[in-house]
Every structure is written in C-alpha cells, then in structure tokens.
Design a protein around this motif. Structure first.
Motif, PDB file in Angstrom:
ATOM      1  N   TYR A  29      22.082  79.100  70.645  1.00 40.71           N
ATOM      2  CA  TYR A  29      22.630  78.305  69.544  1.00 40.71           C
ATOM      3  C   TYR A  29      23.936  78.913  69.034  1.00 40.71           C
ATOM      4  O   TYR A  29      24.901  78.195  68.763  1.00 40.71           O
ATOM      5  CB  TYR A  29      21.598  78.196  68.412  1.00 40.71           C
ATOM      6  CG  TYR A  29      22.103  77.445  67.214  1.00 40.71           C
ATOM      7  CD1 TYR A  29      22.224  76.061  67.238  1.00 40.71           C
ATOM      8  CD2 TYR A  29      22.480  78.123  66.048  1.00 40.71           C
ATOM      9  CE1 TYR A  29      22.710  75.371  66.140  1.00 40.71           C
ATOM     10  CE2 TYR A  29      22.960  77.436  64.958  1.00 40.71           C
ATOM     11  CZ  TYR A  29      23.071  76.058  65.002  1.00 40.71           C
ATOM     12  OH  TYR A  29      23.550  75.385  63.913  1.00 40.71           O
ATOM     13  N   TRP A  75      26.679  78.141  71.454  1.00 43.60           N
ATOM     14  CA  TRP A  75      27.056  76.730  71.335  1.00 43.60           C
ATOM     15  C   TRP A  75      27.955  76.524  70.104  1.00 43.60           C
ATOM     16  O   TRP A  75      28.970  75.824  70.199  1.00 43.60           O
ATOM     17  CB  TRP A  75      25.804  75.883  71.244  1.00 43.60           C
ATOM     18  CG  TRP A  75      26.070  74.440  71.039  1.00 43.60           C
ATOM     19  CD1 TRP A  75      26.551  73.542  71.938  1.00 43.60           C
ATOM     20  CD2 TRP A  75      25.878  73.712  69.820  1.00 43.60           C
ATOM     21  NE1 TRP A  75      26.667  72.297  71.368  1.00 43.60           N
ATOM     22  CE2 TRP A  75      26.263  72.369  70.064  1.00 43.60           C
ATOM     23  CE3 TRP A  75      25.404  74.057  68.559  1.00 43.60           C
ATOM     24  CZ2 TRP A  75      26.202  71.400  69.100  1.00 43.60           C
ATOM     25  CZ3 TRP A  75      25.335  73.071  67.598  1.00 43.60           C
ATOM     26  CH2 TRP A  75      25.731  71.753  67.864  1.00 43.60           C
ATOM     27  N   GLN A  80      32.058  75.337  69.797  1.00 39.77           N
ATOM     28  CA  GLN A  80      32.432  74.126  69.064  1.00 39.77           C
ATOM     29  C   GLN A  80      33.709  74.347  68.261  1.00 39.77           C
ATOM     30  O   GLN A  80      34.461  73.420  68.031  1.00 39.77           O
ATOM     31  CB  GLN A  80      31.310  73.689  68.110  1.00 39.77           C
ATOM     32  CG  GLN A  80      30.033  73.282  68.803  1.00 39.77           C
ATOM     33  CD  GLN A  80      30.202  72.061  69.652  1.00 39.77           C
ATOM     34  OE1 GLN A  80      30.795  71.097  69.207  1.00 39.77           O
ATOM     35  NE2 GLN A  80      29.691  72.091  70.865  1.00 39.77           N
TER      36      GLN A  80
END
Length: 74
Positions: free
Chosen positions: A66, A69, A73
């Motif tokens: 996570y 990720w 972003q």
C-alpha cells in the motif's frame, strides 16, 4: 507530466522485490510448517503459531505494498 526520479523508482522497485520475496517465502515456509507438523504429530498450538507468524508477514507485505502504491501516485 513530471519525470519520475530514477533513484526513487529504484528504491520503490527494491521494496517491491522485497515484498515479493517475503510473500513467496512466507507461503513456502508456512506450507512446510503445516506439512512437517502433520508428519511429526505436533500439537495444534504449533500450527496456530505458524499461522499467526504467516498472517503477520502477509499483513506487513500488504502495508508495504500500500505504501509503494501511495508513493507512486504522488
């Protein structure tokens, strides 16, 4: 569109590889512990201990995935 920093991308790729190794290693060790525990007739509490250790490793891998990720972003 901004160009990604090569050093940052290498760091994230290294983290992703580590997560992959942890997931694969955890699965292999967990299956081996279950098989060995059954063959040796160990008490179920040892199987539960192996289960909890595997869940902790998988949770760590999920958190780091996570984080990777989220960093990609931005």
């Amino acid at each position: 569109m901004a160009h990604p920093d090569p050093e940052r991308e290498r760091h994230l790729a290294r983290q992703a590889r580590l997560v992959a190794f942890v997931i694969a290693g955890t699965m292999i060790l967990w299956m081996g512990a279950q098989w060995l525990g059954g063959r040796l007739g160990l008490e179920p509490r040892y199987a539960i201990l192996a289960d909890f250790a595997a869940m902790a490793a998988f949770f760590w891998a999920l958190v780091v995935t996570y984080q990777i990720w989220r960093k990609r972003q931005g």
